[in-house]
Design an enzyme around this catalytic site. Structure first.
Site, PDB file in Angstrom:
ATOM      1  N   SER A 149       0.831  -1.211   0.000  1.00  0.00           N
ATOM      2  CA  SER A 149       0.000   0.000   0.000  1.00  0.00           C
ATOM      3  C   SER A 149       0.862   1.256   0.000  1.00  0.00           C
ATOM      4  O   SER A 149       0.537   2.249  -0.663  1.00  0.00           O
ATOM      5  CB  SER A 149      -0.955   0.003   1.199  1.00  0.00           C
ATOM      6  OG  SER A 149      -0.244  -0.071   2.422  1.00  0.00           O
ATOM      7  N   TYR A 150       1.980   1.231   0.721  1.00  0.00           N
ATOM      8  CA  TYR A 150       2.869   2.381   0.745  1.00  0.00           C
ATOM      9  C   TYR A 150       3.462   2.625  -0.638  1.00  0.00           C
ATOM     10  O   TYR A 150       3.481   3.767  -1.130  1.00  0.00           O
ATOM     11  CB  TYR A 150       3.990   2.146   1.764  1.00  0.00           C
ATOM     12  CG  TYR A 150       4.927   3.323   1.934  1.00  0.00           C
ATOM     13  CD1 TYR A 150       4.561   4.406   2.723  1.00  0.00           C
ATOM     14  CD2 TYR A 150       6.177   3.339   1.331  1.00  0.00           C
ATOM     15  CE1 TYR A 150       5.417   5.487   2.898  1.00  0.00           C
ATOM     16  CE2 TYR A 150       7.043   4.409   1.497  1.00  0.00           C
ATOM     17  CZ  TYR A 150       6.663   5.477   2.286  1.00  0.00           C
ATOM     18  OH  TYR A 150       7.514   6.544   2.446  1.00  0.00           O
ATOM     19  N   GLY A 151       3.914   1.563  -1.286  1.00  0.00           N
ATOM     20  CA  GLY A 151       4.469   1.704  -2.629  1.00  0.00           C
ATOM     21  C   GLY A 151       3.433   2.189  -3.623  1.00  0.00           C
ATOM     22  O   GLY A 151       3.733   3.008  -4.503  1.00  0.00           O
ATOM     23  N   SER A 153       0.895   4.097  -2.940  1.00  0.00           N
ATOM     24  CA  SER A 153       0.650   5.520  -2.678  1.00  0.00           C
ATOM     25  C   SER A 153       1.790   6.384  -3.196  1.00  0.00           C
ATOM     26  O   SER A 153       1.559   7.453  -3.781  1.00  0.00           O
ATOM     27  CB  SER A 153       0.446   5.752  -1.178  1.00  0.00           C
ATOM     28  OG  SER A 153       1.646   5.584  -0.439  1.00  0.00           O
TER      29      SER A 153
END
Length: 245
Positions: A149-151, A153
């Protein structure tokens, strides 16, 4: 300080200003004569920095971003520099990624930089001058464990930077992004708590070390100043050459 990087009298809003690179950005801009409004959830940590106007705020409620833009304009006038340093990394493995983790990550890391900017850009356009600096990541282009999810975003933030530049740069609002490598911050504590892992990361750079807070100063000042008047929609990786190898 050259005329191109003279920022005295400008007003900046820095999110994530209570710690890490957001705190460093707020300090550097304040030392350059900018009137800085620092935003973060933790009031006590914000108020430790006497150089800035502390504005405690929870960015996770998108419906309150208009109110935040207004509150940030009260101390010194409308900000003409906007630094989006707030972010979250839940580090959930792909097979265990929760809808809640996905939602808060995409909200804080991707939606807030756009919608908060949208509220503040009209005053920048009226002035004919504005600078927006997003914080990208190594994971904007690299896949790391526990970073789905961080990547997503941060990959989206790179394209958002280009799209914001296309929309607003003709009005004098330059939009760019800094992509930090491995800096010791609260967000990267898990990396630096493992000395062997930190050493491996340093060895993967071209310069042979991880980042220090002051390494962000020059790129930030450039993107916030007149020096970047013909530079917009770009991502500058401040990573010691990590992504060059």
């Amino acid at each position: 300080m050259t005329q191109h990087t003279n920022l005295k009298g400008h007003v900046a809003l820095v999110t994530g200003a209570s710690s890490g690179l957001g705190r460093r950005a707020a300090e550097v801009l304040a030392q350059a004569g900018v009137n800085v409004v620092g935003v973060a959830r933790r009031a006590a940590a914000l108020e430790e920095n006497a150089q800035i106007h502390a504005l405690p705020w929870d960015l996770s409620d998108r419906n309150e971003l208009g109110a935040l833009a207004k509150a940030a304009s009260d101390p010194f006038g409308p900000p003409d520099i906007l630094v989006h340093a707030a972010g979250i990394n839940t580090r959930e493995p792909a097979d265990e990624l929760t809808p809640e983790g996905w939602d808060i990550t995409l909200e804080l890391n991707l939606a807030v930089p756009f919608f908060l900017s949208q509220h503040l850009v009209p005053s920048m356009k009226a002035k004919g001058w504005g600078r927006i600096v997003n914080f990208a990541s190594l994971q904007s282009s690299r896949a790391f464990p526990g970073g789905l999810s961080y990547g997503a975003s941060k990959g989206g933030l790179v394209q958002l930077t280009r799209a914001m530049a296309e929309a607003w740069s003709s009005s004098g609002v330059c939009v760019n992004a800094i992509g930090p490598g491995f800096f010791r911050t609260e967000l990267t504590a898990a990396v630096f708590d493992d000395p062997e892992r930190a050493a491996r990361n340093a060895a993967q750079t071209c310069v042979g070390r991880n980042g220090e807070p002051e390494d962000i100063d020059g790129p930030l000042m450039f993107f916030c100043s007149d020096a970047c008047a013909y530079v917009t929609g770009q991502v500058l990786m401040v990573d010691g050459g990590f992504t060059a190898k």
